[in-house]
Design an enzyme around this catalytic site. Structure first.
Site: not given
Length: 545
Positions: A362, A385, A442
């Site tokens: 990420e 991610h 998320d």
């Protein structure tokens, strides 16, 4: 005269030799070759191996028409190319957003407990409770009455607030505000990134952590937390989501008397919130399910991670159908790399069969992307991610081969500064390569979204996803989710094996999908429900022509 003629002939021959030779070609063959090349790439991409029914093929054509209309409508202001915080209301008003809402999405595989719900609900409901207080000095309290968000301070619930600590009742501050609507808008901005957004990665992460802390003061009080979860389940179910895998960091929930709930009590609150929702009679509530991936923090010491893993193992024994694994969370750029924790993860987690679900990649920094090496070597079940995977072709090949699903979170990656224009998101390439991936929200609370449709909208429009690709994304989410009753290990068959191989005589648009996906009882039930929803969605799409 003869000499002149010879000169002319020589000149003609010279020009003839210098002129480019035109290669004869068959126009029809060129277009046939071009069509074959496009078809081959499409077949290798996300959803390319699915065999669609006749109804689905017609619905796919309608879907392309609707998508083309949206592109034309937004061509001068293409919404996925602009930061979500600026265009979220425009997306919600889009006709294509209605299509995303109607689509059965399967499961959410990546959402955080304290920020996956509804920001609007927090403002409308939680901040109107009588025992909520805000810490302000007298000057700041006066500014808060004028609804200046920069003047607002920490929030917490108290039965009796500490004396001489400048805690003011939010109800009193609202009652004294010059404009109560403006006061509530200031609170909304205070509990999210909506009023303090910075495009730079480090700055926006700092703002994110500050405002999440303010929000946690409200959300993580036990009587709010239970209702926040219930409202989140309602929102996701209404958004055609059947199951949610939660990332949860224990020991954050408190009571208004100042005491802190044990990790066991926190998980019991989560279980009771799901049970209450399933009994509520709300739309699609009866079969809604939730599982939990427990988390530690990247900023912790090795000893703290060791203790966190021990607690996760204890909680897995106490809640075997709820707790599915372990992760380390927090900003990768600022946190410790996974390699710092390899020994404790191998000795304390892997050796005990505790499955791992790592956030990794990420980041847009090369060095931080190295977390992907360790995540895969530690046999992570999924990758959270995976933004940096595109820079690691060997790892990308490994992800496809095993397979290891990538939990793509497009809006999060944009808001938190990894990519400004979502057309440039690496998941556009993942889709072309049929990387096993899913779409996830998320922390939608923090940017004023809710549910999963916003992420599906930006992914669909930015990456030009087909109806078959969306179907594959939903099937991927069901295949790789941790539904209660599922087997403890994810399927090892390739992502393309989740395709339907139905014949033209099939009476259901997805009638043979169940047999092509290896799963436990929990996933079979989810898939059966999803099949029925998908057929309804296909019929609905056909009526949009």
């Amino acid at each position: 005269m003869v000499q002149y003629t010879l000169v002319v002939l020589a000149t003609v021959l010279l020009l003839a030799n210098a002129a480019p030779t035109r290669i004869p070609h068959d126009d029809s063959q060129y277009w046939a070759d071009r069509h074959a090349l496009v078809a081959d790439e499409t077949a290798r991409g996300l959803g390319g191996s699915l065999v669609l029914s006749g109804a689905e093929r017609k619905a796919a054509a309608v879907f392309e028409m609707l998508k083309a209309r949206e592109v034309n409508r937004t061509h001068e202001r293409f919404l996925p190319s602009i930061n979500f915080i600026e265009v979220r209301e425009e997306i919600a008003a889009s006709p294509m957003f209605d299509v995303m809402r109607a689509m059965p999405k399967g499961a959410v595989l990546h959402a955080h407990t304290d920020s996956m719900g509804s920001l609007d609900w927090v403002v409308r409901n939680a901040t109107y409770r009588h025992d909520l207080y805000m810490q302000l000095n007298q000057t700041a309290a006066a500014a808060a009455a004028a609804a200046g968000s920069s003047a607002l301070g920490p929030l917490r619930f108290y039965h009796e607030p500490p004396a001489n600590a400048h805690w003011h009742s939010v109800a009193s501050l609202r009652a004294g505000a010059a404009n109560r609507t403006a006061f509530d808008l200031a609170l909304r901005d205070h509990l999210s990134l909506l009023g303090d957004y910075h495009g730079d990665g480090d700055q926006v992460w700092q703002s994110f952590n500050v405002h999440l802390t303010f929000s946690d003061g409200v959300v993580l009080c036990d009587h709010v937390f239970s209702d926040y979860l219930f409202e989140a389940w309602r929102v996701y179910a209404a958004d055609n989501v059947q199951h949610v895998d939660l990332r949860h960091v224990p020991l954050g929930v408190y009571r208004n008397d100042g005491s802190v709930l044990s990790a066991t009590d926190e998980l019991q609150l989560i279980v009771r919130s799901v049970e209450r929702f399933r009994r509520s009679g709300a739309a699609a509530s009866a079969n809604f399910t939730v599982s939990v991936i427990l988390c530690g923090l990247r900023a912790w010491s090795v000893q703290q991670v060791r203790e966190s893993i021990a607690e996760a193992l204890r909680l897995r024994r106490a809640f075997p159908d709820l707790v599915k694994g372990y992760d380390l969370v927090g900003q990768e750029d600022a946190g410790k790399p996974l390699v710092d924790f390899v020994d404790v993860l191998l000795d304390d987690a892997v050796s005990q069969g505790l499955r791992l679900f790592f956030h990794a990649g990420e980041s847009d920094w090369e060095s931080v992307g190295d977390n992907l090496y360790d995540a895969l070597l530690l046999n992570t079940t999924r990758i959270g991610h995976g933004f940096a995977l595109a820079k690691h072709p060997e790892l990308l090949a490994l992800v496809r081969e095993r397979p290891v699903p990538v939990e793509v979170c497009p809006i999060s990656n944009q808001v938190l500064g990894l990519v400004a224009d979502l057309r440039a998101h690496p998941a556009a390439t993942f889709a072309k390569l049929d990387v096993p991936m899913t779409i996830n929200p998320d922390d939608p609370h923090m940017w004023g979204a809710q549910g999963l449709s916003y992420d599906f909208y930006v992914a669909t429009m930015a990456w030009d996803l087909s109806l078959a690709a969306l179907k594959q994304l939903a099937l991927n989410s069901l295949r790789f989710c941790e539904a209660p009753g599922s087997s403890s290990s994810s399927s090892s068959s390739s992502s393309s094996s989740s395709s339907s191989s139905s014949s033209s005589s099939s009476t259901s648009t997805t009638s043979t999908t169940t047999n092509s996906i290896r799963r436990g009882e929990g996933r079979q039930r989810l898939l059966g429900d999803w099949n029925a929803r998908w057929d309804v969605f296909v019929e609905w799409l056909l009526k949009q022509h």
